[in-house]
Structure formats: C-alpha cells, structure tokens
Scaffold this active site. Sequence first.
Site, PDB file in Angstrom:
ATOM      1  N   GLU A   1      50.697  11.379  61.266  1.00 38.74           N
ATOM      2  CA  GLU A   1      49.702  12.361  61.686  1.00 38.74           C
ATOM      3  C   GLU A   1      48.567  12.255  60.664  1.00 38.74           C
ATOM      4  O   GLU A   1      48.619  12.846  59.591  1.00 38.74           O
ATOM      5  CB  GLU A   1      50.305  13.768  61.699  1.00 38.74           C
ATOM      6  CG  GLU A   1      49.393  14.814  62.329  1.00 38.74           C
ATOM      7  CD  GLU A   1      48.847  15.828  61.332  1.00 38.74           C
ATOM      8  OE1 GLU A   1      47.755  16.370  61.596  1.00 38.74           O
ATOM      9  OE2 GLU A   1      49.484  16.064  60.297  1.00 38.74           O
TER      10      GLU A   1
ATOM     11  N   ASP B   1      53.982  14.309  58.598  1.00 40.30           N
ATOM     12  CA  ASP B   1      52.946  15.330  58.682  1.00 40.30           C
ATOM     13  C   ASP B   1      51.903  15.149  57.586  1.00 40.30           C
ATOM     14  O   ASP B   1      52.211  14.728  56.465  1.00 40.30           O
ATOM     15  CB  ASP B   1      53.592  16.714  58.555  1.00 40.30           C
ATOM     16  CG  ASP B   1      52.592  17.842  58.682  1.00 40.30           C
ATOM     17  OD1 ASP B   1      51.996  17.969  59.763  1.00 40.30           O
ATOM     18  OD2 ASP B   1      52.401  18.579  57.706  1.00 40.30           O
TER      19      ASP B   1
END
Length: 733
Positions: A466, A413
């Site tokens: 990401e 993330d």
Amino acid sequence: MRKPADKHQIDAEIQQIIELRHSDPHHILGIHPDGDGVVVRAFRPDATAIHVIPDFGGRIAMTHRKGGVFEARLNGKDQTFNYLLEVEYPGNKVFTLRDPYSFLPTLGEMDLYYAGEGRHERLWERMGVHLIHHNGVAGASFAVWAPTAAGVSVVGDFNGWDGRLHTMRRMGASGIWELFIPEVGEGTRYKFEIRPNHGGPALLKSDPFAFRTEVPPATASVVHDLKRFSWTDTKWLATRAEGEAANKPWSVYEVHLGSWKRVVEDGDRPMTYRELAPALTEYLKQTGFTHVELLPVSEHPYGPSWGYQVGNYYAPTARYGHPDDFRFLVNHLHEHGIGVIVDWVPGHFPRDAHALGKFDGTSLYEHADPRQGSQPDWGTLVFNFGRNEVRNFLIANALFWIEEYHIDGLRVDAVASMLYLDYSRKHGEWVPNRWGGRENEEAIAFLRELNEAVGRKHPGVVVIAEESTAWPKVSQPVSEGGLGFHFKWNMGWMHDTLLYFSKDPIFRQYHHNNMTFGLLYAFSERFMLPLSHDEVVHGKGSLYGKMPGDAWQKRANLRSLLAWMWAHPGKKLLFMGGEFGQHREWSSDRSLDWHLLEDPGHKGIHSLVADLNRVYRDVPALYDADHEPLGFQWLQPDSASVNVFAFVRRSRNPGRHVVCVANLSPSPREGYRVGFPRVGTYQEVLNTDAGNYGGSGMGNMGQIQTEAKPWDGQEASAAVTLPPLSVVWFMPG
C-alpha cells in the site's frame, strides 16, 4: 576435591539475587558442585522453611542464609542430581515444585548467533514461550530480548505475579534472557517484568513473541502450543505456487471481521472465527471473490479501529476466539478454494505501556531520536530498521504468518511512511540519510530483504504494497533494482476514479482525464485497484453515498463504477459493503446493513458483483495480461462531451478479447458507433443496466453484429445501444 566457592563472592552474588539485579541467577541458585559435595540454593523471599527432596529419596532441610535465600549442603556427593523443593509459607501452606534453576539453558549458541546477526528466519521457534520437555520434565521455556535491562523476571498465574520468584538469566552478549519453568502449561497467563538499567520502577511487558493474548482490554500474554492444530488444506497449498500471480485472476474482498456480520440476538456481539468460517466462506463463494483480505488480525489494543496499531505481532486477536479458531477459519476458506491475505503493519507500533515501546527502558524496537522514531500522523513509534534484531523480529513475523497460519499474502500497510524520512514531517523534524537525502535506506533494505525471503521460502505467496507515491519499481524484482513486491495498490487510480464518479454527470466532461490518466502509467507497476476501507470512514461516506443523483442514479452509478473497475487493467479489491451498496459509513461497532439486500435495487448490485467475478474468472483477457501494454487498447479515450469511454482488453492468447464501453451520462445512446477488432458476432456478456441488476433493461438484445467499417482504429465497428449510466461488455461470439 573441588575447591569450595569463594564465600565473599557468594555473599555478593546473593545480595544481587535479593536485589533482583543478577544477570545469571543460575550461577548461584540451583544445584552446584562445591568442595567434596554439592550445594543447593533457592530464593523464596516469603518462605518460612524449605526442604530439598532428592529423586533418590530423603528430605533435607535448607538453612535460611539471607533475604529469602536458602541453602543446603550435601557432602560426599560426586555429581549433581534431580530434586524437588518443598516450600512452606506462613499458615502452614506447603508447595512442592521442581526447581527452575536446576536446568541448563534451552537456547543454543547458534540460535544466539543468528538472532544477533538478524538472520534467524524461524526466530519464533526459539523466542517467547514454548511448551517442551527439558531433561525429562514438562514445562515452558521463556526467552525475551532486553539487552540493557538490569534484570528480567517471568511473572504470571504460576507465581502470583511476583517478580522475585522467577528471575531470568542473560545469555551472554546476545541481550536475550532465558528461563525454563517446570509445570507451566497451556492457557497460563504471563508477562515479563523488566527492571531498567537506569533505575526506576519495573516495566510490565507483554511477550513480543506471544502466540496468544488475553481478550482486550486485558493485556497479558497466554501460553499457547502451536503444534496442536491439524491442517487439511494440503491440496490448496500444493496448487498455490503454480504459475505467476500476475497472470491469475485476483478479486479480493476486504473484510473487518468484527463488523462484517454480528450476532444481533446475542447482544450484537461480533462473530467468532469459527462462526465466520462457514458464513464468510459461503458468502465469498456466492459472490465469486477469489480471495479475502482481512484487516489486521494481529492483536491490537484499541478495539474501535481497523487494527493498524499492533500490540502483539505474533498473536491473532483474541476478540474473536482462540488462535486455533483462526487457523480453522483459514483452513476452511482454503478447503473451498479461497485465498487469505492479511494486512501487516511493519512501519509503526503503538505507545501502549504493555507493548514494544521503551521495551527494556530504552528505545529498543524504535529509534531513540523522535525525528526518526516517532510517527506524527498516528502518534505511534517507528521501527528501527537499522537494527539487526528488529529486522529479524519483523521478517520472522512475516514468515510466521505464512508458515504457521498458511496465509497466502501480506498486504503491507503504509509503505510510503517507511520509504521517506520526511514523511508527514516539516523542515527540521527529520534526519536526512548519509547522502543528505530523504530516502530511508534502512527501510528500503528491510523491504527488499523481506520480499526476497518470502519469495525464496514460499513461492506463490504474494506481498502487496500500500504505497501512495511515485516511488519507482515498487513491484519490480530486487535483482532489477526494485523493492520486490508482487503488487502495488493503485491509490492514484482510486482517487481519480472516485473523483470522477462523485461528480454530477453534467460536470463529468470536465473531469474526463481523471478516467484516462491512469492508463499513462498502468503498466509501470503490477497494480491492484483498491476501493478500500480508507474511502468509507472519517466522514468520507460509503461508495454508494459518494454517487450523485437520486437513489436509482446512485445505484446505476455504483454498478457502472464496479464494472469499469473489473474491466480496467489491474487486480481488484473491494471493501465489504460496496458489493451491495451499503448506505452508512463504516463503523467498528455495527454490522453491515444486510437488510438492504431485501431491496431489489441493492440485491441487483449484489447480483452484478457475482456476475462480474464469474466472467472475470472465466475470461483470461480480463486478467492474464493485466500488467502488459498488449493487454489494453483505447478505442475512445476522448469522447468527453458525451461521457463515453471504450477500450479493448486483450489476452496473451491471440485473438481473445473483451470490448468494454461505458456511457457515464444519464442519457441513453442508441446507434452509437464503436470500433471492434473483427467482423462478426459479439455477445453482450454484461450490461449493468440489465433489469435483474435493478437497471432499466435497455441493451442490445444479447448480441450485436459488427460490419467491415473501420472505426476507432479497428477494422470493424457496430452501432450499439448504450443505456444510461452503464457499462457494457462484449465478447466475440
């Protein structure tokens, strides 16, 4: 005769024991040779009497020396021996226990060396708590890194949470504190009580390496044995490493476990891991997804969230059950041929008092300078990637999930927040690197080390970034100057595509380039196309809600969006609910609206997704050259006035291909000419306007015949029927 210990030195050290600031309590407490015998000392502040009970028999009274320190001397003993302590408290309460200070350290010199160097890739096997037999005695070994602490204690159910009873010893310059406590067993709650070097109140911290926690909002760590679960997914693991991930079909269903499907009849509670195992597996098989991606399952303090502020990196959240229940879920999915990806958050962590922040009273895991150690967007703290022990903590954690929970992929993330020193910071709010630039060299080195470690130790496991910027070579090998990720989420594609589809068709001709721009850079990285959780929260509405028009048009647009995505180069990821047209925006407090599947229109979207996945998995042209220019060719990229797009997807196997044609206007087009690579019969393998998907049923009667009429740069063409708001796929018959 051995020389007796210096009395004044002993008195000084006993005072340190009493004040809980002795860095090596084992030097005084426990059993030690002394003169012509041995001395046994114990620290039990509230005891009225203590007796030593040697294993060879007898019962020896101890003398209270000072402040709860008791002592017994046995003359004529040449060697130390095993013994029990019989401790009496007011009210004639008597407890018999094995003295934890009579045991040698459970950590070896090599463990300390590699931990200090940041190269202990199985660090979780030594840190935290482990159930072991030590010198023939069952108990638990505890270890925690707190280098600046004046003292550290283990507190828990076994000692009434009294920090005086189990003070730990510091293992030299490593900063690691260690203690073996006999008779501590599975399920025992505990924490570390840390006394800062600068004074002030003690800190009560959860174990950074805890394998299990209490159910939030409680925050204690729980003793857990990792070795008890029996895996049965050997076949899956053996085949996982076969072939290149980039050349395989990846259709990923993104799930927040607590809100996917709840048990309405039992207070609307979330399903447990064991309840999810058959239900989620069967659903994924029904809909045809190859993988499931779970929003962070690591324990996190705040329930009404996605879980991206992790409090305990080594523990699956207790909200849905025991750690072995989570293993059961993964094992069950593997047995049915479904891969498991988990979201992983190495960029930042929350400020909650029990967690990693100011762990030993100083900025230990985070940077001390708030310009480096504070993340303004989320109010969190940023890991100090320049510190060996911090990098080791995180890389070992990634390997932990792969090795101990058989995870097949990590989606990392917020990579952009790690790469840039000035991420979400204004001028003067960040510290440049040594060259005066904005690149975070320490984070870059960490990510490369992470990806190389995963690739070296676990071929077939993927790491996905990401990453929302134009940082180059995110998914290129480290040896070629890249970051080493296997895939990168294509955030630009998601933004541009949703912008186009959200427009009323009458205005789409002015946004045509939003659909074509992504192909200018589609092969610069190994992309995964996400329609993710980010797009269905915070007022953004659901995918269905973004679509323009009445209910029929919304469903038609959503079906077209999904078929466009599945034909486009790049692996696929869809957040739960998008596969049937969830109306409401996502909430952590409720299930998806499963009743919508009773509506034929929404059932049709669901059926379409199952067919998209079936064709996708069966047709290599849709995936095996995803990341190579040979896998894609435009036929009609510039038909903006009629909202039509057409392209060819090609396989690495010459001659195999799929032609995708999209008519994203509400006007049907009959006799619309499109180029095809060859003369012959083409099957209409998918039509989003089919009646069983909730469409109007308009189409090409299952097949078309191309003719030797060059068109769109191809040697053949055909006049096809394009239904309204539709995507149609053709394959050579």
